[in-house]
Scaffold this motif. Structure first.
Motif, short mmCIF file in Angstrom:
data_model
loop_
_atom_site.label_atom_id
_atom_site.label_comp_id
_atom_site.label_asym_id
_atom_site.label_seq_id
_atom_site.Cartn_x
_atom_site.Cartn_y
_atom_site.Cartn_z
N SER A 192 8.46 -8.16 8.77
CA SER A 192 9.24 -7.44 9.78
C SER A 192 8.72 -6.04 10.07
CB SER A 192 10.70 -7.34 9.32
OG SER A 192 10.79 -6.72 8.05
N GLU A 193 7.84 -5.50 9.22
CA GLU A 193 7.38 -4.14 9.45
C GLU A 193 6.05 -3.90 8.78
OE1 GLU A 193 9.22 -1.41 6.01
OE2 GLU A 193 10.75 -2.18 7.37
N GLY A 194 5.34 -2.89 9.25
CA GLY A 194 4.11 -2.47 8.61
C GLY A 194 2.98 -3.48 8.67
N LEU A 195 2.87 -4.22 9.78
CA LEU A 195 1.83 -5.24 9.86
C LEU A 195 0.43 -4.65 9.80
CD1 LEU A 195 3.16 -7.86 12.46
CD2 LEU A 195 2.88 -8.12 9.99
N GLU A 196 0.25 -3.42 10.32
CA GLU A 196 -1.07 -2.80 10.24
C GLU A 196 -1.44 -2.53 8.78
OE1 GLU A 196 1.49 -1.59 11.89
OE2 GLU A 196 1.00 -1.60 14.04
N GLN A 197 -0.47 -2.06 7.99
CA GLN A 197 -0.74 -1.80 6.59
C GLN A 197 -0.95 -3.10 5.82
OE1 GLN A 197 2.23 0.96 4.99
NE2 GLN A 197 2.46 1.83 7.03
N VAL A 198 -0.17 -4.10 6.14
CA VAL A 198 -0.33 -5.41 5.51
C VAL A 198 -1.71 -5.99 5.84
CG1 VAL A 198 0.51 -7.80 5.51
CG2 VAL A 198 2.13 -5.90 5.41
N SER A 199 -2.14 -5.81 7.08
CA SER A 199 -3.44 -6.33 7.49
C SER A 199 -4.58 -5.68 6.71
CB SER A 199 -3.65 -6.11 8.99
OG SER A 199 -2.67 -6.80 9.75
N LEU A 200 -4.47 -4.36 6.49
CA LEU A 200 -5.50 -3.67 5.71
C LEU A 200 -5.57 -4.23 4.29
CD1 LEU A 200 -7.58 -1.46 5.21
CD2 LEU A 200 -5.69 0.14 4.78
N ALA A 201 -4.42 -4.40 3.65
CA ALA A 201 -4.40 -4.94 2.30
C ALA A 201 -4.95 -6.36 2.27
CB ALA A 201 -2.98 -4.91 1.74
N ALA A 202 -4.62 -7.15 3.29
CA ALA A 202 -5.10 -8.54 3.36
C ALA A 202 -6.62 -8.58 3.50
CB ALA A 202 -4.43 -9.27 4.52
N ILE A 203 -7.17 -7.70 4.32
CA ILE A 203 -8.63 -7.65 4.47
C ILE A 203 -9.27 -7.25 3.14
CG2 ILE A 203 -10.52 -6.37 5.56
CD1 ILE A 203 -8.71 -6.19 8.07
N GLY A 204 -8.67 -6.27 2.47
CA GLY A 204 -9.19 -5.87 1.18
C GLY A 204 -9.18 -7.00 0.17
#
Length: 312
Positions: free
Chosen positions: A222-234
């Motif tokens: 529901s929130e912070g998809l940009e931050q989640v995306s960074l962690a997922a790429i990492g």
């Protein structure tokens, strides 16, 4: 494509079946808690105990293997934290959980059963070393950064003491060292005991993967998809690729250890990250979202690494 399906479909099929069982409420929350407890406290510990009791630990220990995996994890952690500092207005505690999300994979619940199925008993010792060193390095590091960000007055010895107490209550860590100590005695297990442990151990892979699917039910994004995306790429790209480079080209490990290290590094974010975030009341929602996102995407990325490295 046939090879890809033959290698990965059974594993991720079990995760999907578990998710479907929870989503349709065929299995209730109470039943899930029971299955999860069975895996954590009985099935996986039985497998770890019996495999470690039979493993030539000191002859097989390879510091280069540990350095390749842990070094890759710390680089992925630093990459995520550093880029997050440039991109997002969050505090150091939140960055720490985000960094842990990109480096602390589901190496016990998911990675260990997969590796044992792929490579047999030879994969147990290196897989267990990864589990132990992840706990030793990443949990204290993240806890210390959160404490510092929150202005906590806990000293480093106090933080390490709290982490050590937590590890001493972790059934995977307990069973690992119990099996190691038993192996050092040189004694054989009684036949009924060995048969019992093997029965439990054989249930670990299907039950763990099924339970993992159940854990994904109801996790919101529901929130912070940009931050989640960074962690997922990492987690799904930076971590395994750096481990690959360190293992194969810098430390020059053999093909088998490289395969084990890279496949473990490719695993999605572990639930331990969510547990730590909840305990510290830091980055809880986005940690949960990262677990869901990385697990879904891992059906593709982990499958690719598995196919690439099962031909070692």
């Amino acid at each position: 494509m046939g090879t890809l399906l033959n290698v990965s479909l059974p594993f991720f099929g079990l995760i999907f079946i578990g998710y479907a069982a929870g989503w349709t409420r065929i299995i209730t929350a109470q039943a899930y808690l029971g299955l999860n407890a069975f895996v954590i406290w009985f099935a996986l510990p039985a497998m770890l105990f019996i495999k470690m009791a039979q493993a030539p630990v000191f002859e097989a220990f390879d510091w280069k293997f540990v350095a390749a995996y842990s070094g890759g994890g710390l680089i992925a952690y630093a990459f995520t934290v550093g880029l997050s500092r440039l991109l997002f207005a969050i505090n150091w505690g939140e960055r720490a959980v985000q960094g842990m999300s990109s480096s602390f994979g589901n190496v016990g619940f998911m990675g260990l059963p997969i590796l044992v199925t792929l490579f047999g008993d030879a994969a147990v010792l290196p897989a267990v070393l990864i589990i132990v060193f992840d706990h030793v390095l990443l949990i204290p590091l993240t806890t210390a950064l959160i404490e510092g960000s929150n202005g906590g007055n806990a000293s480093l010895p106090a933080i390490f003491k709290r982490v050590a107490i937590g590890m001493s209550r972790n059934p995977l860590i307990i069973s690992t060292f119990a099996g190691l100590l038993w192996g050092l005695t040189g004694l054989n297990l009684l036949t009924p005991v060995e048969t019992l442990l093997n029965l439990l151990a054989n249930a670990s892979a299907p039950c763990a993967l099924f339970a993992l699917g159940l854990t994904l039910v109801g996790r919101p994004i529901s929130e912070g998809l940009e931050q989640v995306s960074l962690a997922a790429i990492g987690k799904l790209a930076i971590h395994p690729l750096v481990v690959w480079m360190l293992a194969a080209y810098v430390l020059k490990l053999d093909a088998f250890l490289t395969a084990v290290a890279v496949i473990q590094a490719s695993m999605p974010t572990a639930a331990n990250v969510y547990i730590l975030a909840t305990q510290q009341n830091t980055y809880v929602q986005r940690a949960s979202s990262t677990i869901l996102v990385t697990t879904v995407i891992a059906t593709i990325t982990v499958s690719a690494f598995m196919v690439l490295f099962t031909a070692y």
